[in-house]
Design a protein around this motif. Structure first.
Motif, PDB file in Angstrom:
ATOM      1  N   SER A 333       0.849  -1.190   0.000  1.00 48.06           N
ATOM      2  CA  SER A 333       0.000   0.000   0.000  1.00 48.06           C
ATOM      3  C   SER A 333       0.884   1.238   0.000  1.00 48.06           C
ATOM      4  O   SER A 333       2.100   1.156   0.195  1.00 48.06           O
ATOM      5  N   PRO A 334       0.308   2.432  -0.186  1.00 48.80           N
ATOM      6  CA  PRO A 334       1.121   3.658  -0.161  1.00 48.80           C
ATOM      7  C   PRO A 334       1.568   4.045   1.242  1.00 48.80           C
ATOM      8  O   PRO A 334       2.374   4.959   1.398  1.00 48.80           O
ATOM      9  N   ASN A 335       1.066   3.353   2.263  1.00 44.52           N
ATOM     10  CA  ASN A 335       1.483   3.630   3.631  1.00 44.52           C
ATOM     11  C   ASN A 335       1.710   2.323   4.377  1.00 44.52           C
ATOM     12  O   ASN A 335       0.877   1.881   5.166  1.00 44.52           O
ATOM     13  N   GLU A 336       2.858   1.708   4.095  1.00 40.97           N
ATOM     14  CA  GLU A 336       3.271   0.528   4.844  1.00 40.97           C
ATOM     15  C   GLU A 336       3.769   0.992   6.215  1.00 40.97           C
ATOM     16  O   GLU A 336       4.213   2.131   6.362  1.00 40.97           O
ATOM     17  N   VAL A 337       3.693   0.102   7.199  1.00 38.89           N
ATOM     18  CA  VAL A 337       4.091   0.463   8.565  1.00 38.89           C
ATOM     19  C   VAL A 337       5.019  -0.604   9.130  1.00 38.89           C
ATOM     20  O   VAL A 337       4.725  -1.803   9.061  1.00 38.89           O
ATOM     21  N   CYS A 338       6.161  -0.175   9.677  1.00 39.74           N
ATOM     22  CA  CYS A 338       7.084  -1.090  10.353  1.00 39.74           C
ATOM     23  C   CYS A 338       7.621  -0.422  11.607  1.00 39.74           C
ATOM     24  O   CYS A 338       7.312   0.739  11.891  1.00 39.74           O
ATOM     25  N   ASP A 339       8.419  -1.162  12.377  1.00 39.02           N
ATOM     26  CA  ASP A 339       8.931  -0.689  13.660  1.00 39.02           C
ATOM     27  C   ASP A 339      10.454  -0.607  13.592  1.00 39.02           C
ATOM     28  O   ASP A 339      11.119  -1.584  13.239  1.00 39.02           O
ATOM     29  N   ILE A 340      11.009   0.543  13.924  1.00 42.16           N
ATOM     30  CA  ILE A 340      12.459   0.764  13.829  1.00 42.16           C
ATOM     31  C   ILE A 340      13.225  -0.188  14.742  1.00 42.16           C
ATOM     32  O   ILE A 340      14.368  -0.576  14.446  1.00 42.16           O
ATOM     33  N   ARG A 341      12.618  -0.650  15.827  1.00 41.53           N
ATOM     34  CA  ARG A 341      13.302  -1.570  16.737  1.00 41.53           C
ATOM     35  C   ARG A 341      13.529  -2.928  16.075  1.00 41.53           C
ATOM     36  O   ARG A 341      14.575  -3.554  16.266  1.00 41.53           O
ATOM     37  N   ASP A 342      12.553  -3.379  15.280  1.00 36.86           N
ATOM     38  CA  ASP A 342      12.722  -4.645  14.548  1.00 36.86           C
ATOM     39  C   ASP A 342      13.840  -4.532  13.520  1.00 36.86           C
ATOM     40  O   ASP A 342      14.638  -5.449  13.325  1.00 36.86           O
ATOM     41  N   ILE A 343      13.879  -3.380  12.853  1.00 38.38           N
ATOM     42  CA  ILE A 343      14.886  -3.133  11.826  1.00 38.38           C
ATOM     43  C   ILE A 343      16.282  -3.140  12.445  1.00 38.38           C
ATOM     44  O   ILE A 343      17.228  -3.735  11.918  1.00 38.38           O
ATOM     45  N   PHE A 344      16.414  -2.483  13.577  1.00 35.72           N
ATOM     46  CA  PHE A 344      17.704  -2.388  14.245  1.00 35.72           C
ATOM     47  C   PHE A 344      18.175  -3.757  14.720  1.00 35.72           C
ATOM     48  O   PHE A 344      19.356  -4.104  14.582  1.00 35.72           O
ATOM     49  N   LYS A 345      17.253  -4.553  15.249  1.00 32.23           N
ATOM     50  CA  LYS A 345      17.609  -5.906  15.698  1.00 32.23           C
ATOM     51  C   LYS A 345      17.960  -6.815  14.521  1.00 32.23           C
ATOM     52  O   LYS A 345      18.838  -7.676  14.627  1.00 32.23           O
ATOM     53  N   LEU A 346      17.297  -6.629  13.394  1.00 31.94           N
ATOM     54  CA  LEU A 346      17.630  -7.411  12.201  1.00 31.94           C
ATOM     55  C   LEU A 346      19.039  -7.086  11.732  1.00 31.94           C
ATOM     56  O   LEU A 346      19.803  -7.986  11.347  1.00 31.94           O
ATOM     57  N   LYS A 347      19.406  -5.821  11.763  1.00 32.75           N
ATOM     58  CA  LYS A 347      20.771  -5.421  11.395  1.00 32.75           C
ATOM     59  C   LYS A 347      21.792  -6.109  12.296  1.00 32.75           C
ATOM     60  O   LYS A 347      22.797  -6.660  11.823  1.00 32.75           O
ATOM     61  N   GLU A 348      21.528  -6.112  13.582  1.00 32.04           N
ATOM     62  CA  GLU A 348      22.433  -6.748  14.543  1.00 32.04           C
ATOM     63  C   GLU A 348      22.522  -8.250  14.301  1.00 32.04           C
ATOM     64  O   GLU A 348      23.610  -8.840  14.332  1.00 32.04           O
TER      65      GLU A 348
END
Length: 365
Positions: A333-348
């Motif tokens: 959709s034009p407004n997907e939603v995610c959480d920056i904490r999940d992104i940061f943990k995935l990077k780690e």
């Protein structure tokens, strides 16, 4: 957000605000090239536009390809009406029920963008029996404010010109991002930051980072690069469907803010009989790392979704593949939603797992 999360958010925001329809990823690629230059890393690209950066590692370790796609879904101009309105072809899995009245941008052949809207019948003229119907993209008109076909063409817009959702991104709540093309500019942003950390480590495998093209179009744009690199292991970074909203509650147990996700099964049965069952040694590897780093690793098994890892796994002698993701609501959709904490943990998780790979891992089945 803490300082490190804000830095990653800025990177993702920059990427999300660059339109890059499948086959038209040039500006996204240029942005990523500049990031690699600042890291003093060399890079190359192929004739399709895949961007690759290789960090040489231990020769007797299995090689790794870490990849995410640069492109996004959208439309191409199909027909220009005499009154200046535009008809389109859909490119990728665009959800038609969100389209009427949506803001969009079209790029002309000189690289200039024009804002527009997708036409929607005036409410006052909508009949009761029409109010609950979903118009197909074939029935919709795109209005960029032009008064004639000649004016459209004069502005260097023609058949085949790329159209995307109008780029936007913002923070909602304390930790959530809402915007366009989080799929998969988030993946690209994660990989850029993982690269910065990997280049400082000497005792690790050779890592080929690939920012791929045309995933939303045919899922095969990365194949020439993957075939050339011929890695032993391929780790693909993309979305995981969050199931923590009412309409998704029966589809799994993936929650925003609860950590990154690992796919144990994906299958696309709608005309494309393909999917990924990940290599068990890679599943074990990521689970072990998550446990050691105290990262909650969510698990998904999903039908109706497909990534380009589905095709990468079939190249050469067979490539051990796994899909890692970040939970996302309202995909495509034009407004997907995610959480920056999940992104940061995935990077780690990615960094710690990749540096743990050595010559002791046995990928033979």
């Amino acid at each position: 957000m803490n300082k490190a999360q804000l830095s990653l958010f800025k990177l993702i925001s920059d990427l999300c605000l660059i339109p890059g329809l499948s086959g038209h990823e040039d500006e996204v690629r240029d942005y990523l090239k500049n990031k690699l230059k600042k890291q003093r890393l060399s890079y190359d690209s192929d004739n399709l536009g895949n961007l690759v950066c290789t960090l040489e590692g231990q020769k007797n370790y299995p090689s790794v390809m870490l990849f995410a796609h640069m492109d996004q879904l959208g439309f191409v101009v199909k027909k220009i009406e005499n009154n200046g309105l535009i008809k389109v072809e859909r490119l990728g899995g665009v959800p038609e029920k969100v389209l009427p009245s949506l803001s969009v941008v079209v790029k002309n052949k000189k690289g200039k963008y024009f804002s527009g809207v997708i036409a929607n019948k005036s409410h006052h003229a909508t009949l009761p029996e029409e109010k609950y119907n979903v118009a197909t993209f074939r029935d919709l008109f795109f209005d960029f404010g032009f008064s004639s076909k000649e004016q459209v063409i004069k502005n260097n817009i023609n058949i085949g010109s790329p159209i995307t959702y109008k780029p936007c991104i913002e923070v909602i709540g304390s930790n959530c991002l809402a915007g366009t093309s989080l799929d998969d500019r988030v993946g690209c942003g994660i990989i850029i930051e993982v690269l910065e950390k990997l280049k400082k480590i000497k005792n690790r495998p050779t890592v080929h980072v690939v920012f791929s093209v045309q995933e939303e179009f045919n899922l095969r744009g990365v194949l020439p690069m993957a075939q050339k690199l011929n890695p032993d292991i391929a780790i693909q970074i993309d979305i995981a469907l969050a199931t923590d909203t009412p309409e998704m509650s029966g589809n799994g147990d993936i929650k925003l803010g609860n950590g990154p996700s690992m796919s144990l099964y994906s299958f696309h049965g709608r005309g494309t009989l393909n999917g990924v069952i990940p290599h068990p040694k890679l599943v074990q590897l990521f689970e072990n790392t998550a446990s050691k780093q105290n990262i909650n690793l969510q698990r998904s098994a999903t039908s109706g979704i497909l990534t380009d890892a589905s095709y990468v796994q079939l190249l050469g002698k067979g490539i051990a593949c796994i899909d890692l993701g970040f939970p996302i609501r309202y995909s495509h959709s034009p407004n997907e939603v995610c959480d920056i904490r999940d992104i940061f943990k995935l990077k780690e998780l990615l960094f710690k797992t990749i540096i743990s790979i050595d010559n002791k891992i046995n990928l033979k089945r």
